[in-house]
Design a protein around this motif. Structure first.
Motif, PDB file in Angstrom:
ATOM      1  N   ARG A  27      -8.982 -14.547  47.854  1.00  0.00           N
ATOM      2  CA  ARG A  27      -9.381 -13.484  46.735  1.00  0.00           C
ATOM      3  C   ARG A  27     -11.140 -13.438  46.745  1.00  0.00           C
ATOM      4  N   TRP A  28     -11.708 -12.516  46.018  1.00  0.00           N
ATOM      5  CA  TRP A  28     -13.182 -12.417  46.289  1.00  0.00           C
ATOM      6  C   TRP A  28     -13.957 -13.408  46.155  1.00  0.00           C
ATOM      7  N   HIS A  29     -13.466 -14.475  45.126  1.00  0.00           N
ATOM      8  CA  HIS A  29     -14.476 -15.393  44.804  1.00  0.00           C
ATOM      9  C   HIS A  29     -14.449 -16.420  46.112  1.00  0.00           C
ATOM     10  N   GLN A  30     -13.487 -16.495  46.988  1.00  0.00           N
ATOM     11  CA  GLN A  30     -13.164 -17.245  48.118  1.00  0.00           C
ATOM     12  C   GLN A  30     -14.314 -16.769  49.110  1.00  0.00           C
ATOM     13  N   ARG A  31     -14.534 -15.506  48.955  1.00  0.00           N
ATOM     14  CA  ARG A  31     -15.256 -15.074  50.234  1.00  0.00           C
ATOM     15  C   ARG A  31     -16.750 -14.440  49.856  1.00  0.00           C
ATOM     16  N   VAL A  32     -17.229 -14.356  48.584  1.00  0.00           N
ATOM     17  CA  VAL A  32     -18.489 -13.976  48.432  1.00  0.00           C
ATOM     18  C   VAL A  32     -19.619 -15.119  48.795  1.00  0.00           C
ATOM     19  N   GLN A  33     -20.533 -14.950  49.442  1.00  0.00           N
ATOM     20  CA  GLN A  33     -21.464 -15.575  49.791  1.00  0.00           C
ATOM     21  C   GLN A  33     -22.577 -15.333  48.964  1.00  0.00           C
ATOM     22  N   LEU A  34     -23.149 -16.491  48.277  1.00  0.00           N
ATOM     23  CA  LEU A  34     -24.310 -16.626  47.324  1.00  0.00           C
ATOM     24  C   LEU A  34     -25.556 -16.710  48.321  1.00  0.00           C
TER      25      LEU A  34
END
Length: 332
Positions: A27-34
Motif C-alpha cells: 500500500r502507499w504507506h509502505q512505499r512513501v519515503q519521508l
C-alpha cells in the motif's frame, strides 16, 4: 536550502492497511519515503523512473480573510490518511513526502513565499509537486514556484472551481479569493500572457464584477451547467484547445466545485456542484495526460466540516488519479 514555515511530515502521518510486504501486496504507506528538506535534498530519481513529491500546505488564513469557515489547515493530514491504504500499481516509481509549509497565525504572505521556493526546489530535483491544501490561497504560491522554475515558458492554469478567485485584495490584503488576480498582475508586470481556464463556474457564486474582471483579463471559463454528457465533446475539446496554447500546465482543484453530497467538507458548499462521475473524470484525465503537467494541487478540504470523510476520500481519489496517470503515461 534555507526554509521558513517548514515542518517535516510526522512518521505517523502515513498509516493504513497492511496485507504484507511483497511488491504486489503493498500500500502507499509502505512505499512513501519521508524527506526532511531542512536536513537534506530530495533523493535522486533513478534513471528511467519518475518521482512525485507530496507537499502539505497547512494554511487557512486566506480563507479567514475571505470570510470563509476556517479548518482547511488540517486538510493535508486528513488527505494523507485517506491516501495511505491505496494499493501500489506503479512499480518502482518514487513517491516522496516532502513535508509541510505551515502558516503561523496571520503570516500568509510568508507561507506563500515559502511554498513558492519549495515548489521550485521540488521541480529542480525532477519531481512533480502535488500540493495538499489548505485553502485556495495555495494557488498563488504554487503557481509562482512553477513559473520561477520554468522561466519564459508559457504556464497555463486550469482550475476546477465554482469561483473565479479573481477578487482584488481588500482591507485585510490577499486571501483565498485573490490568487488568480495576483497571478494576472504578475503576468502583466512581466509582459507575459495570462492563460487561465476555470471549469465549473457557478453564476450564483460570482458577482457581475467578477465576470467582468474575467473578461478583462482574458480568462476562459466553462460553467457548471455544461457538465452534462451531451456536452462531452465540447468540454474535452475546449480543454485540449487551451492546453495547446501553453508549454506547461498547473492544475488546481478547489473541492467546492463538487456538489455538497460528495464534498460537504469545504468552506462554501454547493448543492448543484459538479458530480465526480465518468464525464468529470474524462475532463480531469484529459489534463493529467497532456505530458505538460508542472504541478497539481487540491484545495479547501476542511475535515472539521466533513461527513464520513466523503470530501477527503474524493480528494484522495483524485490524488490517486494524478499519481497513476503521471507514473504510467509513456513518453513524457
Amino acid at each position: 536550502m534555507t526554509l521558513v514555515c517548514y515542518q517535516p511530515t510526522s512518521p505517523g502521518a502515513w498509516q493504513g492497511r497492511n496485507d504484507g510486504n511483497d511488491p504486489d501486496l503493498q500500500r502507499w504507506h509502505q512505499r512513501v519515503q519521508l524527506a526532511d528538506l531542512s536536513r537534506a535534498p530530495l533523493p535522486p530519481i533513478p534513471e528511467g523512473q519518475k518521482g512525485i513529491a507530496f507537499l502539505g500546505f497547512a494554511c487557512d488564513e486566506g480563507v479567514r480573510r475571505n470570510g470563509g469557515r476556517i479548518g482547511a489547515a488540517a486538510g493535508p493530514e486528513a488527505l494523507r490518511k485517506a491516501c495511505s491504504s491505496f494499493p501500489v500499481h506503479f512499480g518502482g516509481q518514487l513517491l516522496v513526502d516532502a513535508g509541510n509549509i505551515v502558516c503561523d497565525g496571520p503570516q500568509l504572505e510568508m507561507a506563500q513565499d515559502a511554498l513558492s521556493a519549495t515548489v521550485a526546489h521540488i521541480l529542480q530535483a525532477g519531481y512533480l509537486p502535488v500540493v495538499l491544501g489548505g485553502g485556495h490561497e495555495v494557488a498563488f504560491g504554487h503557481e509562482r514556484g512553477i513559473s520561477s522554475h520554468f522561466g519564459k515558458e508559457v504556464v497555463g492554469i486550469i482550475n476546477f472551481d465554482a469561483h473565479f478567485d479573481l477578487r482584488e485584495p481588500g482591507g485585510e490584503g490577499v486571501s483565498s479569493g485573490t490568487g488568480f488576480w495576483q497571478i494576472a498582475q504578475e503576468r502583466k508586470q512581466e509582459g507575459q500572457p495570462f492563460h487561465y481556464l476555470v471549469l465549473g463556474i457557478q453564476q450564483n457564486s460570482n458577482t457581475p464584477r467578477l465576470f467582468k474582471t474575467a473578461a478583462e483579463l482574458g480568462a476562459d471559463f466553462l460553467p457548471a451547467g455544461l457538465f452534462q454528457q451531451k456536452y462531452h465533446d465540447q468540454l474535452v475539446g475546449a480543454i485540449r484547445s487551451f492546453i495547446q496554447r501553453t508549454d506547461r500546465i498547473y492544475l488546481t482543484t478547489c473541492l467546492d466545485v463538487f456538489a455538497s453530497a460528495y464534498a460537504p467538507g469545504v468552506s462554501a458548499t454547493a448543492y448543484n456542484g459538479l458530480v465526480p462521475d465518468a464525464l468529470f473524470l474524462d475532463c480531469f484525465r484529459t489534463v493529467l495526460r497532456t505530458g505538460k503537467l508542472a504541478g497539481v494541487d487540491f484545495a479547501e478540504l476542511n475535515p472539521s466540516l466533513d461527513i464520513d470523510n466523503r470530501t477527503a476520500k474524493l480528494a484522495a481519489s483524485l490524488v490517486f488519479e494524478t499519481v497513476m496517470n503521471y507514473f504510467l503515461r509513456q513518453g513524457d
